[in-house]
Design an enzyme around this catalytic site. Structure first.
Site, PDB file in Angstrom:
ATOM      1  N   ARG A  90     -49.220  11.682  -2.239  1.00 33.14           N
ATOM      2  CA  ARG A  90     -50.682  11.652  -2.367  1.00 33.14           C
ATOM      3  C   ARG A  90     -51.319  11.162  -1.067  1.00 33.14           C
ATOM      4  NH1 ARG A  90     -54.410   8.652  -6.982  1.00 33.14           N
ATOM      5  NH2 ARG A  90     -56.402   9.142  -6.009  1.00 33.14           N
ATOM      6  N   ASN A 144     -52.480  16.900 -12.571  1.00 29.63           N
ATOM      7  CA  ASN A 144     -53.328  17.631 -11.628  1.00 29.63           C
ATOM      8  C   ASN A 144     -52.513  18.483 -10.657  1.00 29.63           C
ATOM      9  OD1 ASN A 144     -56.039  16.884 -12.277  1.00 29.63           O
ATOM     10  ND2 ASN A 144     -55.618  14.825 -11.530  1.00 29.63           N
ATOM     11  N   CYS A 164     -58.708  16.957 -19.099  1.00 29.57           N
ATOM     12  CA  CYS A 164     -59.252  16.157 -18.005  1.00 29.57           C
ATOM     13  C   CYS A 164     -60.207  15.130 -18.600  1.00 29.57           C
ATOM     14  CB  CYS A 164     -59.991  17.053 -17.006  1.00 29.57           C
ATOM     15  SG  CYS A 164     -60.693  16.189 -15.589  1.00 29.57           S
ATOM     16  N   HIS A 194     -62.403  20.109 -12.380  1.00 28.10           N
ATOM     17  CA  HIS A 194     -62.914  19.432 -11.175  1.00 28.10           C
ATOM     18  C   HIS A 194     -63.942  20.287 -10.437  1.00 28.10           C
ATOM     19  CE1 HIS A 194     -59.382  16.357 -10.796  1.00 28.10           C
ATOM     20  NE2 HIS A 194     -59.998  16.323 -11.971  1.00 28.10           N
ATOM     21  N   TYR A 241     -66.682  15.572  -8.311  1.00 26.34           N
ATOM     22  CA  TYR A 241     -65.873  16.362  -7.371  1.00 26.34           C
ATOM     23  C   TYR A 241     -66.728  17.363  -6.592  1.00 26.34           C
ATOM     24  CZ  TYR A 241     -61.669  14.433  -9.465  1.00 26.34           C
ATOM     25  OH  TYR A 241     -60.698  13.572  -9.886  1.00 26.34           O
TER      26      TYR A 241
END
Length: 434
Positions: A90, A144, A164, A194, A241
């Site tokens: 990440r 995700n 989500c 998102h 987002y």
């Protein structure tokens, strides 16, 4: 009832356990299996999970295992919450795109593509093993990028629904601002995972979104880090987002100057694991609220209960009020196949909208036509997601490049070329074909 959580060693799992304990009447779990290859983490998380259940008087049994096949054997539902590559991957997803002037984010843009390429093959392997061991089990995907991963699962014919927490987060935020019961608040939530907008907020049959923007516009805008004037001009509340699209350059500048979210989360995780090791701790710590995924447990319980036929519980845990006893379905915002709901998208695209959910799965409900301002972006990101899925399934540098070139946050040849090289360099040990 037997449920399995793949990725059960996550520091976020105690939030999920707390939800199962509090909402036992909605979803009476007899056995909850936490599956994770990281034995040390699993023991810490599992120990706290047992103490949480004991403190709340829940009779369910917690089972810990690193054996995926044994863990999903006989499960009624399997919840997926994976992070292939962990927080190290990440951190890279949030870093190397910045070198090209692109946002560094783990679920969208170049970083989101990297995560999809790492994740889709792993999730599909897990799903095949679930199908062999528990062919009637439902797979609830919280991994995700949810839209791409759910599309991969559904394309492969698995019994899956994507979930989500954005919609339930908005529902709870709006309810608090309105001083209302969340169960009475429903959303006109539409778009892709998102990439969504709240076009209406109904309370008692009345759309109160104009009232929310007029009376609480500053609060909403601050939370989204977008101008209040944008909410007023559009008359909608975008997902946070959307800031990566509407204020991309500002987001890039802030990311270059600040500490990455991955570094922040890694620090939180270290402190949480230290806390979980305390045998006196028997509730989720307040620090966990900073980990992310707010209200995931409520949404996961509501969705799983509906899929397993426990509809109409009247608990208010869903994103929209349930269908009621005997109705056979509840209405919740999930990630589901389009099937003509948004007519400008392919039927096999995965969209995030209210759907009727029951033992048959999730069926998207009709939505009013999507305005061009939103439809254009949705269409382009859907095309990117299709190309991203092809790259994840088939591999190849050219497919990665095409997906990046298609993404509205990239969209330039030189950037796409450089990002492709960076993506492959940082992910070779995760991609069998690279």
């Amino acid at each position: 009832m037997r449920l399995a959580v793949v990725g059960g060693g996550s520091t976020y799992t105690p939030e999920l356990i707390d939800g199962f304990a509090r909402l036992r009447d909605v979803l009476p779990v007899d056995e909850l299996v936490l599956v994770d290859p990281a034995a040390d983490r699993l023991e810490l998380v599992g120990g706290l999970a047992r103490r949480i259940l004991a403190r709340q008087g829940h009779p369910g049994r917690i089972v810990l295992t690193g054996d995926l096949d044994a863990g999903v054997e006989g499960a009624d539902a399997v919840l997926l919450q994976l992070r292939v590559g962990g927080q190290d991957a990440r951190r890279e997803d949030e870093t190397w795109p910045l070198e090209c002037g692109c946002v560094g984010q783990e679920t969208t843009g170049a970083g989101g593509l990297a995560k999809a390429l790492r994740t889709v093959p792993v999730v599909l392997d897990i799903a095949e093993r679930v199908r062999r061991r528990s062919p009637h089990a439902w797979i609830v995907d919280f991994t995700n990028p949810v839209g791409i991963v759910t599309r991969a699962l559904l394309t492969a014919g698995h019994r899956a629904v994507g979930l989500c927490n954005v919609a339930i987060g908005f529902q709870r935020r709006f309810a608090a601002l309105l001083d209302a019961d969340p169960a009475g608040v429903s959303l006109d939530h539409v778009g892709l995972n998102h990439l969504t907008w709240e076009r209406g907020v109904r309370l008692g049959g009345t759309d109160v979104l104009p009232k929310l923007i007029a009376e609480h516009g500053d609060t909403l805008a601050d939370a989204l880090r977008l101008p209040r004037t944008l909410l007023e001009r559009l008359g909608v509340v975008p997902s946070y987002y959307l800031r990566y699209y509407y204020r991309h350059d500002e987001a890039v500048r802030e990311q270059r100057e600040g500490t990455s979210r991955a570094a922040e989360v890694a620090g939180i995780e270290r402190r949480l694991l230290e806390m979980y090791a305390d045998p006196a701790l028997d509730r989720k710590p307040e620090l966990l609220s900073r980990r992310g995924g707010a209200y995931y447990s409520e949404a996961a319980v509501a969705l799983t209960a509906s899929l397993l036929g426990r509809h109409g519980t009247g608990t208010g845990t869903g994103i929209v009020a349930g269908g009621g006893p005997g109705g056979g379905e509840d209405v919740q915002v999930v990630n589901v196949l389009n099937h003509g709901t948004l007519p400008f998208l392919p039927d096999d695209a995965v969209i995030e909208v209210p759907a009727a959910v029951g033992p048959h799965g999730a069926r998207p409900l009709p939505v009013r036509p999507l305005e061009p301002l939103y439809a254009g972006l949705v269409a382009q990101v859907t095309a990117y997601e299709q190309l991203a899925l092809e790259a994840a399934l088939k591999g190849g540098r050219d497919r990665v490049f095409e997906a990046l070139l298609c993404h509205p946050l990239v969209g330039q040849i030189d950037r796409a070329e450089q990002l492709t090289d960076s993506l492959l360099a940082h992910n070779r040990h995760h991609l069998a074909w690279a």
